[in-house]
Structures are given as C-alpha cells and as structure tokens.
Design an enzyme around this catalytic site. Structure first.
Site, PDB file in Angstrom:
ATOM      1  N   ASP A 158      -2.709   0.884  -7.549  1.00  0.00           N
ATOM      2  CA  ASP A 158      -3.082   1.940  -6.610  1.00  0.00           C
ATOM      3  C   ASP A 158      -2.551   3.301  -6.999  1.00  0.00           C
ATOM      4  OD1 ASP A 158      -4.646   0.746  -4.428  1.00  0.00           O
ATOM      5  OD2 ASP A 158      -2.917  -0.603  -4.294  1.00  0.00           O
TER       6      ASP A 158
ATOM      7  N   TYR B 127     -15.972  -6.976  -6.827  1.00  0.00           N
ATOM      8  CA  TYR B 127     -15.450  -5.611  -6.739  1.00  0.00           C
ATOM      9  C   TYR B 127     -15.608  -4.977  -8.114  1.00  0.00           C
ATOM     10  CZ  TYR B 127     -12.064  -2.061  -5.016  1.00  0.00           C
ATOM     11  OH  TYR B 127     -11.431  -0.918  -4.608  1.00  0.00           O
TER      12      TYR B 127
ATOM     13  N   GLU C 125     -11.620  -3.764   4.630  1.00  0.00           N
ATOM     14  CA  GLU C 125     -10.512  -4.232   3.795  1.00  0.00           C
ATOM     15  C   GLU C 125      -9.220  -3.727   4.416  1.00  0.00           C
ATOM     16  OE1 GLU C 125      -9.976  -3.332  -0.369  1.00  0.00           O
ATOM     17  OE2 GLU C 125     -12.075  -3.788  -0.721  1.00  0.00           O
TER      18      GLU C 125
END
Lengths: 263, 404
Positions: A55, A170, A44
């Site tokens: 994040d 994911y 990734e």
C-alpha cells in the site's frame, strides 16, 4: 455461485475500499453502509496492518490511524463491526489484509467467521499463487473466495493465476503500490483478454483509479473498477461527515463504470 | 583461500521445515523467480565462482583471521576462545561477503541499479561500496530515526556515490526501510536488483545470503583444524536477521558435537517490551516475505523493537534460524544492552579490539559460558564487525560527553 461473482452480473461493478477502525468502530460501520447506499457492488474492508507493504502512503496512513486509535485492534472487534454492518446492509463484503493477520487468528477460525458474517472474499497482497495452498482448501470449505492479484508484469503467470481464481480477479493497473495515479500501464486490455481466455471469473482493475473518467475507461477494459485511496482520502478529510460524501462519490463512480466512454 | 562452496546447502527449496517461502506481492514474483534461477545457474558457473573468489580475496581481504584470544581465555579461565575476525574485512564487517555475491549476481543478470535497506548503515555502506566498484547506480533506504543517529554512515554512503532515502513511514527504523525498499522495487523491477542485507525475506534471499556468508565457517573450520586439529565445541555469533550467524553456523550444522549459539539483543531485558529477542519472545508469523518468528502482538501487528544495537534492531529472524531454534539444533540467548556494553569495554581492554556493539552481544555470551567450560574445549566467536561506529553511542550510554 460465488456472491462476489454475482455482483458483476449484467453490469460493471464498482468496488470501493475503506479501512476498518478509521476513524473508529462506529465510523467504519457508517462508512461501509454509506458506500452500500451509494450503490457499491462489493465493499472491500481493509484490516489494518502495521506494515502494509503493497500500500501507498494514503492507505498506510489510514492503517496507522486505525492502529493508533486501538493498538491491539483485535480481529474480534473487526468481526463485531461486520456484525453491525450486516444489520444494515447485505452488500457483498471482502476483506483486504495481509496474511499474518489471518494466520494469527487461525485459517480455520478466520474463514469460519467470514462465512458466518457474510465476508465472501479475501484479498491478501502478500499471498501469491505459490503460497495460497495453505489457506485455499480451508477458505473453499467456508465459501470464502481468495481474490488473486494479476499485474502488468505477471507474464506467463497470468493463466495459472486465472485458472485458480474464484470470486473475481484483481487486476493491478500499474507497478508500485496503491495510490492515486494519472497514468496506467499499457497492455491492460491484452492482460484482461488473456484472463478471459482461461476463465469466466470477472475482473476488476484497481490501483490508482480516482476520477470518474478513469473509472469509465477501466470499466471498458475490465468488468469493474476498485477504488481505495480516493475513498480513504474522503474519510481522512471529512471524518464524521464522510458517510454522506462517500455515498455521493459512490453514486458518481457507479454511474461512471456503467457509462459509455467519450470517444 | 579455497573457493567458496556454494553447494553446501542441499536444500534449495526455500523452505526450512514450515518456515521460509515467498510471501510477497505478485508484482515481484517473476523477478524472484528469475533471481532464483540465475542464482541456481551461476553458483555452478566456474567463471562466476572465480570472480567471486577473486573479489573476496583481493577486494574484501579474505580469508579473515581466526585469532586465538589468549588474554580473554586466561582471564575467563575456561574454554579456549578463538575470534573470527570479520571486523578486519574491507568496510569493517561481514556484510561485504554477501554484497559481493549478490552484486556479482546482479551484474550477471544485467541489472544496473542496486537498492538496499540499512539499519545502522553497515549494509548500506557495503552496498554503496560494491555499487561504486561495479559502476552501478545505488539507492539506500534508511529509517529517518537511523539517518538522524548515524549521520556519519549516511555521509559515507553519499561519498561512495549512493543516494540515501530517509524513510519517514511507520516507526522510521529498519523494518520500515525494508518496506520502503520493497515498495521501490515493485515500481522498478526491470533494471533493479534488491540487495537484501540479512538472511531474511522471501526465497531465494535466505538461501543466497547463507551461502555467501558461509565463507565465515568454511574458513574457520579449516583454520581451527590447522591450529588445533579439532572441531570447536561451540560457535557463538550475534543474531539480528541472522546473516553472520547463519554464515558462522553453516559448515557446522552437520557436526552434532558443535553447539551453535545465537546471541539475540534483549535490549532492556527479554521480559520487557524494550527488546529485540525474537526467538525467545516472538512467535510464528508471516512478514517481509517469509514465514518465520516475529515479535508481534496477538492480532499479528508487528511490534516496535528496541536494542542499543541498530544492527540487531529487527522484529524477526531469518527462516533457517527459526528452524534451527525449533528443532533445537541451535540455541538462542538474550543479551541485554548492559551486558553488551560491558563486553564492548571488556574486549577492548583485554584484547585491544574495538568490536561492533552487535558482535559484543556474542562476546558477552562467551564471557558467561567460557568459565563454565573445560580448558580443553574450544569456542569460536564471530566478531561480525568493528566498533568504531559505536564509540560515540557507548560514550553517551556511559554519560561521557565527547565531541563527535
């Protein structure tokens, strides 16, 4: 069949992450090649965004470093990095970025370049199921999988998200943002089972995984493990010497995801 | 005061043309869905509406005055100027209208913890106030640069029982505070309600904030009718994210004779990099949960923005404003720091009102446009807040040394 789905065939997948332009053009190419050399099944590559809301501090800092080095950091520069990477490895690649980056380049142009350069998937944390419609048909046309995220509190959304998924799914290990953790949410096995009832698309767990033990544990539950912040920490700490460290770390983690758990 | 009409907005889809939407991490989607459903339910619930009404009247001091600014009108020599005095609300700004509504919804949803972002501190203070009123836990996210330059408001929030987190990521201003609040929310959604301060973010926030702030134009329309029997010819309000402006516009959007003008913060000038004039300088994008207009570079990185006013210092605008701009229903004009500071001094001297530097962006536009209008025409200008908080920074801007 999707090249990303292929990466899970007959084994558990290890999926590391690094941010583009961290520390620079050449460093990015070397880092990705090093991850591939260590046995990464998919890499990734993060496209830095000024405001990465999903994040944690480690990847935020990487994005800021990357953008400090080149405040404009045009998408074409990142595509050029991929071109260089492609001269050295055919490891399946996916981009992780925020939707505005794709939107500004243009959905058609962006996914066309992805197809051309062998970027097989996009992970876009701020594009939930309800908003993927504007990009999905265009991405599909260019054989780019939109990798959805499923979380421990997705509840009745799990089946809907899984049913629309291609590439891989994911699975977010716990609430909050990316970054190393010592504990994960309860019920991840149930979550993965619910996904498996709906689709054959493989699953990979990410958010917080950094040790081989955790990787082994998560790969028992799902079909693979994703590691971001730990790789980014290696890049931050070792700079130009990072590639060798990344290769070693990947070898270790790749072995861990396919190891038998210690009971 | 009549009850607030929460049904004004017939479009509850969360889309305003191509703008709006819910571009937000999956972790928050169920919670946003619960919030949307709860809001759709409670906005028709008589008990909720009565509670909201009573709080607006008895706690927030509504209705706010619609004041005929006679001296300004005479001095400018054109249109009649009416000021909608949101600065007279409890906590000193329009922010209270929205926090009462959202906090009441949070209470009905069984939430016990409120979180919010704040720029200058006005929304943080309003949220801390309502959290104290409802006995809820409260945590405020504020950019480190803002906590440093607005120490008084930080202390006010703490006095009200809130915990203030200085945000040290990114450029350490409002947009980073929103990032941090969203991130905190993803960690803890079960007991926490994110009380968004502007008509921005993912659906249902732009809708809810508009509805709760529409009390401004519901009142002004009625008050002006009582005073003059007419509709205004123009409504002017300042725009950062755009909550007081959308509330000031809401009840006039369907009246085509009423011109709607949003005054944006041009900072050092719309043509410079030191600006926050999103509609004039920005472009379509996706950020903070919405498709709207943003100040950004070609790649899509969100630009740092600048304005003397911390309350307008935001790189985006609410999706309904983007839509009103695109369709031409509303116009957006840039007002520079210099013009706003001049208006701050002007309205203080002519009307005896120290208005917030944010609101003075609207006042500055009124100063420009009123002389060009006829004497039988009417402008309603929203004074979104009071200016006590700005006195020190205006003195500094003028090079006057005062002890804080």
């Amino acid at each position: 069949m999707s090249k990303l789905t292929d990466a899970f065939k007959n084994q558990k997948a290890f999926i590391p992450f690094v941010a583009a332009n961290d520390p620079d053009f050449e460093g990015t190419v070397n880092n990705v090649v090093a991850l591939a050399k260590g046995g990464a099944d998919i890499v990734e590559l993060g496209i830095p965004f000024s405001d990465p809301i999903a994040d944690g501090p480690v990847i935020q800092a990487a994005d800021l470093r990357a953008l400090k080095a080149d405040p404009d950091l045009p998408m074409d520069t990142i595509f050029d990095m991929v071109k260089e990477i492609r001269k050295q490895t055919d490891v399946p690649l996916a981009f992780l970025t925020y939707l505005n980056i794709v939107f500004q380049y243009g959905y058609e142009a962006f996914t066309a370049r992805c197809e051309e350069l062998g970027i097989y998937g996009l992970v876009i944390p701020d594009m939930p199921l309800e908003e993927r419609g504007e990009l999905a048909p265009i991405a599909e046309k260019h054989n780019v999988d939109l990798i959805p995220l499923v979380t421990p509190i997705s509840a009745d959304r799990i089946e809907k998200i899984a049913a629309a998924a291609t590439g891989f799914i994911y699975v977010v290990s716990s609430l909050g943002v990316t970054g190393e953790r010592s504990e994960f949410a309860n019920g991840l096995a149930d979550l993965v089972n619910r996904i498996r009832k709906v689709t054959d698309v493989p699953t990979a767990i990410g958010f917080g995984i950094h040790t081989p033990e955790q990787a082994t544990e998560m790969a028992q539950i799902a079909d693979g493990a994703i590691v971001g912040s730990a790789c980014v920490n290696i890049v931050a700490e070792y700079g130009r010497q990072a590639p060798a460290k990344l290769t070693d770390y990947t070898k270790q983690m790749k072995a861990a995801v396919n190891a038998n758990p210690v009971r | 005061m009549t009850e607030l009409n929460l049904e004004l907005n017939k479009n509850t889809s969360g889309r305003y043309g191509e703008y709006g939407g819910q571009y937000i991490p999956e972790t928050l989607m169920n919670e946003l869905d619960r919030m949307t459903k709860a809001y759709e339910h409670y906005k028709n619930d008589p008990e909720f509406k009565t509670e909201l009404h009573d709080l607006l009247v008895d706690y927030a001091n509504r209705p706010s005055l619609l004041y005929y600014a006679e001296r300004m009108t005479k001095d400018l020599g054109g249109a009649q100027i009416y000021l909608k005095r949101e600065d007279l609300n409890h906590t000193g700004a329009h922010k209270i209208n929205n926090v009462i509504g959202q906090a009441l919804l949070a209470k009905h949803m069984g939430k016990t913890r409120l979180i919010a972002e704040t720029g200058a501190g006005q929304h943080g203070v309003a949220t801390a106030t309502i959290a104290a009123y409802f006995g809820m836990e409260c945590e405020i996210f504020m950019g480190k640069k803002d906590t440093d330059r607005q120490r008084l408001n930080v202390y006010r929030m703490e006095l009200l029982g809130a915990k203030v987190h200085p945000v040290t990521s990114g450029s350490m201003v409002l947009k980073d505070a929103i990032n941090a609040a969203l991130q905190d929310w993803t960690k803890r959604v079960d007991d926490t309600f994110y009380l968004m301060g502007s008509a921005t973010g993912p659906h249902p926030y732009p809708l809810m904030v508009r509805d709760f702030q529409s009390v401004i134009s519901q009142e002004s329309k009625k008050q002006l009718k009582e005073k003059t029997g007419k509709l205004p010819d123009m409504v002017v309000a300042c725009v950062g994210g755009g909550s007081n402006a959308i509330g000031s516009f809401a009840n006039y959007i369907d009246d085509p004779s009423v011109q709607l003008v949003g005054a944006e913060a041009a900072g050092k000038g719309v043509e410079t990099e030191l600006t926050a004039a999103t509609v004039e300088r920005g472009s379509d994008g996706i950020f903070h949960g919405m498709k709207s207009m943003f100040l950004q570079n070609k790649t899509g990185q969100i630009n740092p923005v600048y304005s003397i006013s911390a309350g307008l210092d935001y790189p985006g605008v609410g999706p309904e404003h983007a839509y009103l701009a695109k369709t031409g229903r509303a116009q957006y004009v840039g007002i520079t720091d210099d013009e706003a500071v001049q208006a701050f001094e002007y309205i203080a001297k002519t009307e005896g009102i120290v208005a917030a530097i944010e609101s003075c962006h609207a006042v500055a536009y009124v100063e420009k446009i009123a002389p060009k209008m006829r004497k039988d025409q009417i402008i309603v200008c929203t004074l979104s807040g009071r200016g006590d908080k700005d006195v020190a920074s205006i003195a500094k801007y003028r090079g006057v040394d005062i002890d804080e």
